[in-house]
Design an enzyme around this catalytic site. Sequence first.
Site, short mmCIF file in Angstrom:
data_model
loop_
_atom_site.label_atom_id
_atom_site.label_comp_id
_atom_site.label_asym_id
_atom_site.label_seq_id
_atom_site.Cartn_x
_atom_site.Cartn_y
_atom_site.Cartn_z
N ASP A 213 0.71 -1.30 0.18
CA ASP A 213 -0.01 -0.04 -0.05
C ASP A 213 0.88 1.35 -0.09
OD1 ASP A 213 -2.67 1.00 0.39
OD2 ASP A 213 -1.98 1.80 2.09
N GLU A 275 1.47 -0.45 -4.94
CA GLU A 275 0.79 0.23 -5.35
C GLU A 275 1.45 1.61 -5.21
OE1 GLU A 275 -3.15 2.81 -3.87
OE2 GLU A 275 -1.49 2.48 -2.57
C1 NOJ Z 1 -4.26 2.80 -0.98
C2 NOJ Z 1 -5.35 2.00 -0.42
O1 NOJ Z 1 -5.57 1.23 -1.87
C3 NOJ Z 1 -6.57 3.03 -0.35
O2 NOJ Z 1 -7.86 2.37 -0.09
C4 NOJ Z 1 -6.40 3.25 1.24
O3 NOJ Z 1 -7.35 4.40 1.63
C5 NOJ Z 1 -4.86 4.35 0.96
N1 NOJ Z 1 -3.97 3.57 0.35
C6 NOJ Z 1 -4.32 4.37 2.44
O4 NOJ Z 1 -3.96 3.19 3.09
#
Ligand code: NOJ
Length: 550
Positions: A213, A275
């Site tokens: 993440d 991500e």
């Molecule tokens: C990316 C995640 O996919 C999202 O859902 C989240 O709110 C943010 N990162 C913060 O962790």
Amino acid sequence: MEQSAGPATGWWTEAVIYQIYPRSFADSNGDGIGDLPGITARLDHLVELGVDAVWLSPFYPSPQADAGYDVADYRDVDPLFGTLADADKLITEARSRGLRVIVDLVPNHTSSAHRWFTAALAAGPGSPERDRYVFRDGTGADGDQPPNDWQSVFGGPAWTRVTEPDGRPGQWYLHLFDPGQPDLNWDNPDVRAEFLDVLRFWLDRGVDGFRVDVAHGLIKQADLADWQEPQEILSGREVDKPRPPMWDQDGVHEIYRDWRALLDSYPGERILVAEAWVEPAERLARYVRPDEMHQAFNFEYLLASWTAPAQYAVITRSLEATDTVGAPTTWVLSNHDVVRHASRLGLPVGTPRPHGIGIGDEQPDTALGLRRARAATLLMLALPGSAYLYQGEELGLPEHTTMPDEARQDPTWERSGHTLRGRDGCRVPIPWEADAPSYGFGPTDASWLPQPPLWAEFALDRQRGVPGSTYELYRTALRLRREHGLGRGTLAWLATGDEVLSFRNDGLTVLTNFGPAAVPAPAGELVATSAPLTDDGLVPTDVTVWVRSA
Ligand code: NOJ
Ligand code: CA
């Protein structure tokens, strides 16, 4: 020009990975929240669909300030979702069906309920406990102004002031997201050691990898300099423009090299997926250098307009960029953070990325959206590399675009002062059976977000075995993709005009018609089409076909 997915080999280079959002996949106990036993009970669906792996969004103990992306304990399961034993069972059952399992790792921030944060508050300014996070004194006469001007991705300031143990207003802590998600200080050795240990914990339990993440956020520019621009999770910068001080700092790469070394010490091919909302593609490619992560989500592809030139440009650029580092390209159209592509593509071409859609907003053209979504998916699944699917897209699910605002749960809606609707519309529990309570999501009517009435027509049992249904289209595409080895294939462009894109990938010829007039299909046997051809056998507007060459 020929482009392949790159020299890397291994299951992940061509895998189709299905994202499960546990709250909304399947509810086993009827409390309206999806859970791990619910997922285990539905694994056969994924086998029948034909995917290679699942990625599970977070299921760890959490106050759920951001639907579980606020983790209070990285080594357990929230009672909402089940137990650690349920997680073990899920992993075993998935693997026994040949499905690999990827879990979500949230290293940029913990929950404010994490024991480290509680300890940091109690220990006071200057303590080693505080150094694990980003605490600073405020500015202004009484320190009552935040340390800098950074905004949270969810709206409002990225800093919150704490009350010190003596009861006085005190320091501020950084949270790029919700105040319930304090950012960790990745210059602190405790933080580095802790996450290596968390990785080991899940690797030892048999997971095949981690989706990381906010992988572009862990390191901040040391001076925490002001940044006058509005906040966007997307770094969105050309190479020669200044980089936002909170995103895509060079220091993040060293962290991933350490993690890669750890994963490589385990048997099997365990993977890391970034991500990272990083542009341009050359910057993103740095995350997937041979000694770093294996894959990164291709958000530039997700955000590209539905026109032939835009799609051609993003596909070629993506393949070129990952080629420079020898990594496979990835493709994605939907996830739990964006408007589902069946709705996004129903907005006029060129509409900027919507931050949710609600009552009073311009509504997408549902039929057009689905038609284009099917064409887009069939195009995507023919590309070399690895593809990500988001639960429910195999049913052609649209966004819930008329959800009552009172039902919204995403912190974005409140924190943006009701200006951004947020992500609830793509997180609605999915329909399995048209005539069952909660459309088969669980044994009762309960559903943590309201399901729209038209869910019945999208239910799995209305589509299974129905020729031409979206579900059967996905199954066909996934079967042919595997049979033809498209994921490890080589793309050779045949037509790259303003209205038609066409390419060959090994034995298949793929054509997408973006233009207003129907066009001839390539010669050969039609093996998949996203919508029926015309009576004259032409490919109509917004349709993709796959043709097996004679
Ligand atoms: C990316 C995640 O996919 C999202 O859902 C989240 O709110 C943010 N990162 C913060 O962790
Ligand atoms: Ca449940």
